[in-house]
Design an enzyme around this catalytic site. Sequence first.
Site, PDB file in Angstrom:
ATOM      1  N   LYS A 219     -14.860   0.889   5.401  1.00 22.98           N
ATOM      2  CA  LYS A 219     -15.243   1.277   4.036  1.00 22.98           C
ATOM      3  C   LYS A 219     -16.710   0.968   3.743  1.00 22.98           C
ATOM      4  O   LYS A 219     -17.349   1.692   2.982  1.00 22.98           O
ATOM      5  CB  LYS A 219     -14.340   0.596   3.008  1.00 22.98           C
TER       6      LYS A 219
ATOM      7  N   LYS B 146      -6.828   8.203   0.091  1.00 26.67           N
ATOM      8  CA  LYS B 146      -7.210   8.652  -1.249  1.00 26.67           C
ATOM      9  C   LYS B 146      -8.705   8.807  -1.339  1.00 26.67           C
ATOM     10  O   LYS B 146      -9.215   9.664  -2.037  1.00 26.67           O
ATOM     11  CB  LYS B 146      -6.795   7.608  -2.289  1.00 26.67           C
TER      12      LYS B 146
ATOM     13  N   LYS C 234      -6.922   8.100   9.335  1.00 31.99           N
ATOM     14  CA  LYS C 234      -5.746   8.089   8.463  1.00 31.99           C
ATOM     15  C   LYS C 234      -5.991   8.906   7.196  1.00 31.99           C
ATOM     16  O   LYS C 234      -7.125   9.010   6.738  1.00 31.99           O
ATOM     17  CB  LYS C 234      -5.334   6.653   8.143  1.00 31.99           C
TER      18      LYS C 234
HETATM   19  P1  ATP Z   1      -7.940   4.024  -0.290  1.00 33.31           P
HETATM   20  O1  ATP Z   1      -8.539   5.079   0.589  1.00 33.31           O
HETATM   21  O2  ATP Z   1      -8.545   3.940  -1.669  1.00 33.31           O
HETATM   22  O3  ATP Z   1      -7.835   2.680   0.391  1.00 33.31           O
HETATM   23  P2  ATP Z   1      -5.231   4.565   0.459  1.00 33.31           P
HETATM   24  O4  ATP Z   1      -4.856   5.980   0.647  1.00 33.31           O
HETATM   25  O5  ATP Z   1      -5.491   3.749   1.681  1.00 33.31           O
HETATM   26  O6  ATP Z   1      -6.455   4.523  -0.556  1.00 33.31           O
HETATM   27  P3  ATP Z   1      -3.942   2.315  -0.788  1.00 33.31           P
HETATM   28  O7  ATP Z   1      -3.746   2.208  -2.257  1.00 33.31           O
HETATM   29  O8  ATP Z   1      -5.045   1.533  -0.166  1.00 33.31           O
HETATM   30  O9  ATP Z   1      -4.108   3.866  -0.416  1.00 33.31           O
HETATM   31  O10 ATP Z   1      -2.588   1.949  -0.046  1.00 33.31           O
HETATM   32  C1  ATP Z   1      -1.313   2.010  -0.698  1.00 33.31           C
HETATM   33  C2  ATP Z   1      -0.222   1.921   0.342  1.00 33.31           C
HETATM   34  O11 ATP Z   1      -0.146   3.149   1.068  1.00 33.31           O
HETATM   35  C3  ATP Z   1      -0.435   0.815   1.383  1.00 33.31           C
HETATM   36  O12 ATP Z   1       0.823   0.233   1.670  1.00 33.31           O
HETATM   37  C4  ATP Z   1      -0.957   1.560   2.575  1.00 33.31           C
HETATM   38  O13 ATP Z   1      -0.668   0.878   3.787  1.00 33.31           O
HETATM   39  C5  ATP Z   1      -0.189   2.870   2.467  1.00 33.31           C
HETATM   40  N1  ATP Z   1      -0.907   3.954   3.114  1.00 33.31           N
HETATM   41  C6  ATP Z   1      -2.170   4.359   2.814  1.00 33.31           C
HETATM   42  N2  ATP Z   1      -2.526   5.386   3.590  1.00 33.31           N
HETATM   43  C7  ATP Z   1      -1.480   5.641   4.408  1.00 33.31           C
HETATM   44  C8  ATP Z   1      -1.238   6.602   5.449  1.00 33.31           C
HETATM   45  N3  ATP Z   1      -2.169   7.491   5.778  1.00 33.31           N
HETATM   46  N4  ATP Z   1      -0.035   6.585   6.076  1.00 33.31           N
HETATM   47  C9  ATP Z   1       0.920   5.675   5.738  1.00 33.31           C
HETATM   48  N5  ATP Z   1       0.752   4.737   4.775  1.00 33.31           N
HETATM   49  C10 ATP Z   1      -0.425   4.726   4.118  1.00 33.31           C
HETATM   50 MG    MG Z   2      -6.241   1.799   1.536  1.00 29.06          MG
END
Ligand code: ATP
Ligand code: MG
Length: 348
Positions: free
Chosen positions: A115, A210, A207
């Site tokens: 990040k 968001k 991955k």
């Molecule tokens: P950001 O990019 O802002 O970190 P994010 O998509 O990683 O957002 P988070 O809010 O950080 O979302 O994570 C929320 C939950 O979703 C966590 O348990 C994380 O492990 C899970 N998660 C996030 N991305 C994935 C993915 N691509 N596949 C499976 N689980 C995910």
């Molecule tokens: Mg995340």
Amino acid sequence: MSAQKTRVFSGVQPTGNLHLGNYLGALTRFVALQENFDCIYCVVDMHAITVWQEPTELARNTREVTAAFLACGIDPEKHIVFNQSQVVQHAELAWIFNCVARMGWLNRMTQFKEKAGKHRENASVGLFAYPSLMAADILAYRATHVPVGEDQKQHLELSRDIAQKFNTDFADSVAAHGFSQPFFPLPEPLIQGPATRVMSLRDGTKKMSKSDPSDYSRINLTDDADTVALKIRKAKTDPEPLPNEEAGLAARPEADNLVGIFAALADTDKPAVLRQFGGGPFSAFKQALADLAVDRLGRVGAEMSRLVKDPAHIDLILKEGAEKAASIAEPVLRDVKKVVGFVQSRFE
Ligand code: ATP
Ligand code: MG
């Protein structure tokens, strides 16, 4: 202090659009665990501001993630749903954990490296200290189990290291105050389900996130049917037809990801998907995948948009959840402060 009770805690950041990865890796797991455990599900707005968030967007996203929790089937009556900043104990314990965690431990965290990117000197101090706050989120409730996606495994291990070091460093003080040992449980990650790491639709080695700048990298829970179909149609693939066997997906990350998503959404496995679509072109498979995704996610998205139209109702759920959460975290922090040696004459 009674023996450690099984308690589930997890959080989701209000950083943007919830996507299929969050749904399969986290939300569906959260829902399933409600059956057998006491669960605390938190919208982690304090984590979100480790990177810049427009204030009005942050508030909107906080209510939207809450709506997603409810739309997926999390029950705020039987369990606890709230946003992190309403319970001050997260920040208080995070500070203490900042003083327990070591720079060397945090320096190894891949999420920070990813990040912060090339501009590490410009990253916020909060982004670096993120795992201390995450440990505090979990341990302020003495939670024992944490359902997360694969990407959070390293942070969970760090939470265990922090709990362990606190327990060891303060063992004498814990004993002197008559608290039972170990003071904190070592929280267990629950990385389960068919899709613990959903990958980007644009790059099968990254991955789905968001915070990815490309909206075409992910399927959002709020996307309409046409958008879902378009994103899947545009999803990166390779020129080969789909293989007949799972082994044929090796070294084909994009194909592997799409087949994995299909399997997770259809409650089946990759070999079964390949029995149906193996040998065929991506176009037919992508159409079937789009139909399936719309079928599974459409109801959740519709319920979310219904719920966000009533922010007062969402705010009330968050308020009541925060009160229930605080009633657990307050006594834990009172004990932590005694153990650390903070004089608390106002409260005695
Ligand atoms: P950001 O990019 O802002 O970190 P994010 O998509 O990683 O957002 P988070 O809010 O950080 O979302 O994570 C929320 C939950 O979703 C966590 O348990 C994380 O492990 C899970 N998660 C996030 N991305 C994935 C993915 N691509 N596949 C499976 N689980 C995910
Ligand atoms: Mg995340």
